[in-house]
Motif scaffolding. Structure first.
Motif, PDB file in Angstrom:
ATOM      1  N   LYS A  69       0.857  -1.198   0.000  1.00 56.73           N
ATOM      2  CA  LYS A  69       0.000   0.000   0.000  1.00 56.73           C
ATOM      3  C   LYS A  69       0.893   1.249   0.000  1.00 56.73           C
ATOM      4  N   ARG A  70       1.968   1.193   0.807  1.00 60.75           N
ATOM      5  CA  ARG A  70       2.894   2.328   0.829  1.00 60.75           C
ATOM      6  C   ARG A  70       3.567   2.489  -0.536  1.00 60.75           C
ATOM      7  N   GLU A  71       3.996   1.358  -1.149  1.00 60.33           N
ATOM      8  CA  GLU A  71       4.669   1.438  -2.452  1.00 60.33           C
ATOM      9  C   GLU A  71       3.747   2.068  -3.495  1.00 60.33           C
ATOM     10  N   GLU A  72       2.474   1.735  -3.426  1.00 58.87           N
ATOM     11  CA  GLU A  72       1.504   2.347  -4.357  1.00 58.87           C
ATOM     12  C   GLU A  72       1.503   3.872  -4.180  1.00 58.87           C
ATOM     13  N   GLY A  73       1.455   4.311  -2.916  1.00 58.61           N
ATOM     14  CA  GLY A  73       1.465   5.756  -2.643  1.00 58.61           C
ATOM     15  C   GLY A  73       2.756   6.409  -3.125  1.00 58.61           C
ATOM     16  N   VAL A  74       3.873   5.692  -2.925  1.00 60.41           N
ATOM     17  CA  VAL A  74       5.184   6.215  -3.351  1.00 60.41           C
ATOM     18  C   VAL A  74       5.202   6.383  -4.872  1.00 60.41           C
ATOM     19  N   ILE A  75       4.775   5.350  -5.604  1.00 64.35           N
ATOM     20  CA  ILE A  75       4.836   5.419  -7.074  1.00 64.35           C
ATOM     21  C   ILE A  75       3.863   6.484  -7.588  1.00 64.35           C
ATOM     22  N   ALA A  76       2.707   6.602  -6.937  1.00 58.53           N
ATOM     23  CA  ALA A  76       1.749   7.634  -7.355  1.00 58.53           C
ATOM     24  C   ALA A  76       2.374   9.022  -7.185  1.00 58.53           C
ATOM     25  N   GLU A  77       3.036   9.222  -6.055  1.00 61.52           N
ATOM     26  CA  GLU A  77       3.655  10.526  -5.795  1.00 61.52           C
ATOM     27  C   GLU A  77       4.823  10.771  -6.760  1.00 61.52           C
ATOM     28  N   LEU A  78       5.645   9.738  -6.995  1.00 62.39           N
ATOM     29  CA  LEU A  78       6.763   9.895  -7.935  1.00 62.39           C
ATOM     30  C   LEU A  78       6.237  10.179  -9.341  1.00 62.39           C
ATOM     31  N   GLY A  79       5.091   9.595  -9.679  1.00 67.26           N
ATOM     32  CA  GLY A  79       4.474   9.851 -10.985  1.00 67.26           C
ATOM     33  C   GLY A  79       4.039  11.313 -11.073  1.00 67.26           C
ATOM     34  N   ARG A  80       3.440  11.790  -9.999  1.00 67.62           N
ATOM     35  CA  ARG A  80       2.975  13.181  -9.964  1.00 67.62           C
ATOM     36  C   ARG A  80       4.157  14.142 -10.124  1.00 67.62           C
ATOM     37  N   GLY A 182       1.662  19.123   4.219  1.00 65.57           N
ATOM     38  CA  GLY A 182       1.133  19.327   2.878  1.00 65.57           C
ATOM     39  C   GLY A 182       1.542  18.241   1.905  1.00 65.57           C
ATOM     40  N   LEU A 183       2.533  17.401   2.298  1.00 64.88           N
ATOM     41  CA  LEU A 183       2.927  16.302   1.421  1.00 64.88           C
ATOM     42  C   LEU A 183       2.206  15.035   1.893  1.00 64.88           C
ATOM     43  N   PRO A 184       1.969  14.068   1.005  1.00 66.90           N
ATOM     44  CA  PRO A 184       1.279  12.855   1.442  1.00 66.90           C
ATOM     45  C   PRO A 184       2.094  12.153   2.532  1.00 66.90           C
ATOM     46  N   ASP A 185       1.432  11.730   3.582  1.00 69.60           N
ATOM     47  CA  ASP A 185       2.146  11.042   4.650  1.00 69.60           C
ATOM     48  C   ASP A 185       2.221   9.557   4.346  1.00 69.60           C
ATOM     49  N   LEU A 186       3.399   9.121   3.927  1.00 67.38           N
ATOM     50  CA  LEU A 186       3.567   7.714   3.586  1.00 67.38           C
ATOM     51  C   LEU A 186       4.317   6.981   4.685  1.00 67.38           C
ATOM     52  N   GLU A 187       4.757   7.731   5.691  1.00 63.01           N
ATOM     53  CA  GLU A 187       5.711   7.154   6.631  1.00 63.01           C
ATOM     54  C   GLU A 187       5.137   6.712   7.964  1.00 63.01           C
ATOM     55  N   THR A 188       3.917   7.159   8.298  1.00 65.35           N
ATOM     56  CA  THR A 188       3.354   6.750   9.583  1.00 65.35           C
ATOM     57  C   THR A 188       3.181   5.236   9.609  1.00 65.35           C
ATOM     58  N   GLY A 189       3.772   4.613  10.596  1.00 66.10           N
ATOM     59  CA  GLY A 189       3.613   3.166  10.761  1.00 66.10           C
ATOM     60  C   GLY A 189       4.465   2.332   9.818  1.00 66.10           C
ATOM     61  N   ARG A 190       5.337   2.952   9.048  1.00 63.84           N
ATOM     62  CA  ARG A 190       6.148   2.177   8.102  1.00 63.84           C
ATOM     63  C   ARG A 190       7.193   1.327   8.830  1.00 63.84           C
ATOM     64  N   THR A 191       7.695   0.313   8.128  1.00 66.25           N
ATOM     65  CA  THR A 191       8.812  -0.475   8.649  1.00 66.25           C
ATOM     66  C   THR A 191      10.040   0.427   8.623  1.00 66.25           C
TER      67      THR A 191
END
Ligand SMILES: Nc1ncnc2c1ncn2[C@@H]1O[C@H](COP(=O)(O)OP(=O)(O)O)[C@@H](O)[C@H]1O
Ligand SMILES: [Mg+2]
Length: 308
Positions: A69-80, A182-191
């Protein structure tokens, strides 16, 4: 090859997603199964996709679903941000077995195989192959670094290289970006990040891993990506991993201690044939001091100069 009745749940989920776009699956091939994740090549008549999903058993207690789920968010943000090729993220979601993530299939094969001729033959082709591979790796890293992101897992299996040396970085599971309001939070609870593959771990990351407990997140850096890029090139060209280990078969900790010392093998003892311009570039990436390594953007220019 599977027929549609036998498709694993993630393939079925991608099939439904593609059907909405008017595409039908023509061929499915599993390409990997390791560390709690599975991957397939899924081809339609006009396109090909890489599909990643969690395995049903967790690996070493890691929550693979959350990581996908995090990787999806990361790739979406990198795409943006324009830091991955346009349209790289194809789709993602939940299915019976957990989560799935589909991206555009990158051409080429794993770097180790793609550079095999360069480990024996000094020809205009193998010189071009090494420089083109180095240049496209640097360009892929630079497009992330420019956006304030780092890949954090550059290694030969995450680098696909075509016959003409064009490299694509894949696997954004460990990539990290700026954390700010203001940036998507992808890091809460991450490994927590504790380095990726041992042999491509930069000395300062190795030292940080050794100096902290497992729950501490170590922020990866662009300079550590550059070290990993150099280590991958060193390894796939010479056939040797860049750091001489006291106990090559020993535990990770010992290898990290050797890496943290900052010594790498001397090219003169391991190169298959002399290629001074290329050696200089790779050695620059492997500088023990992260501040003395070239930035990925400068690396592109240095590689172009070496090719002239
Ligand atoms: N974009 C892609 N193009 C081609 N193959 C891919 C792509 N993404 C993943 N793969 C294949 O799937 C494998 C696993 O994907 P990866 O993202 O590296 O996950 P992990 O290393 O976590 O298993 C890769 O080694 C590669 O064979
Ligand atoms: Mg990978």
């Amino acid at each position: 090859m599977h027929s549609s009745e036998q498709w694993p749940a993630p393939v079925g989920a991608l099939a439904a997603h593609l059907a909405d776009r008017g595409e039908q699956i023509a061929e499915v091939r599993q390409v990997s199964e390791r560390r709690g994740s599975r991957a397939w090549k899924v081809a339609t008549t006009g396109n090909a996709y890489a599909l990643k999903a969690n395995t049903e058993e967790d690996y070493e207690g890691r929550d693979q679903r959350a990581e996908l789920k995090r990787e999806e968010g990361v790739i979406a943000e990198l795409g943006r941000l324009g830091a991955v090729p346009v349209g790289y993220l194809v789709g993602a979601g939940e299915c019976e077995s957990g989560r799935w993530l589909a991206v555009t299939w990158a051409p080429g094969g794993p770097m180790w195989h793609a550079l095999s001729l360069a480990r024996t033959d000094d020809t205009p082709y193998t010189r071009h192959l090494l420089l083109a591979c180095a240049r496209s790796m640097a360009a892929a890293a630079a497009s992330m670094h420019r956006a304030g992101w780092v890949h954090a897992d550059i290694q030969p299996t995450n680098t696909l290289v075509t016959r003409d040396g064009s490299a694509t970085l894949i696997d954004y599971a460990l990539a990290c970006g700026p954390v700010a309001d203001g940036l998507p939070d992808l890091e809460t609870g991450r490994t927590p990040y504790r380095g990726a593959l041992t042999h491509t771990t930069a000395p300062e990351i190795a030292a940080a891993v050794l100096g902290t407990v497992d729950t501490v997140h170590i922020a990866p850096t662009a300079a550590a990506d550059v070290w990993a890029l150099g280590a991958s090139l060193f390894w796939c060209w010479t056939g040797h991993r860049p750091v001489p280990y006291q106990e090559p078969e020993g535990p990770r900790e010992g290898k990290l201690r050797d890496i943290a010392e900052g010594h790498t093998l001397d090219f003169a003892t391991v190169r298959p044939w002399p290629f001074p311009g290329f050696e200089e570039i790779v050695a620059g990436c492997l500088h023990p001091d992260p501040d003395k390594r070239p930035a990925s953007a400068d690396l592109i220019t240095a590689i172009e100069r070496a090719g002239r």
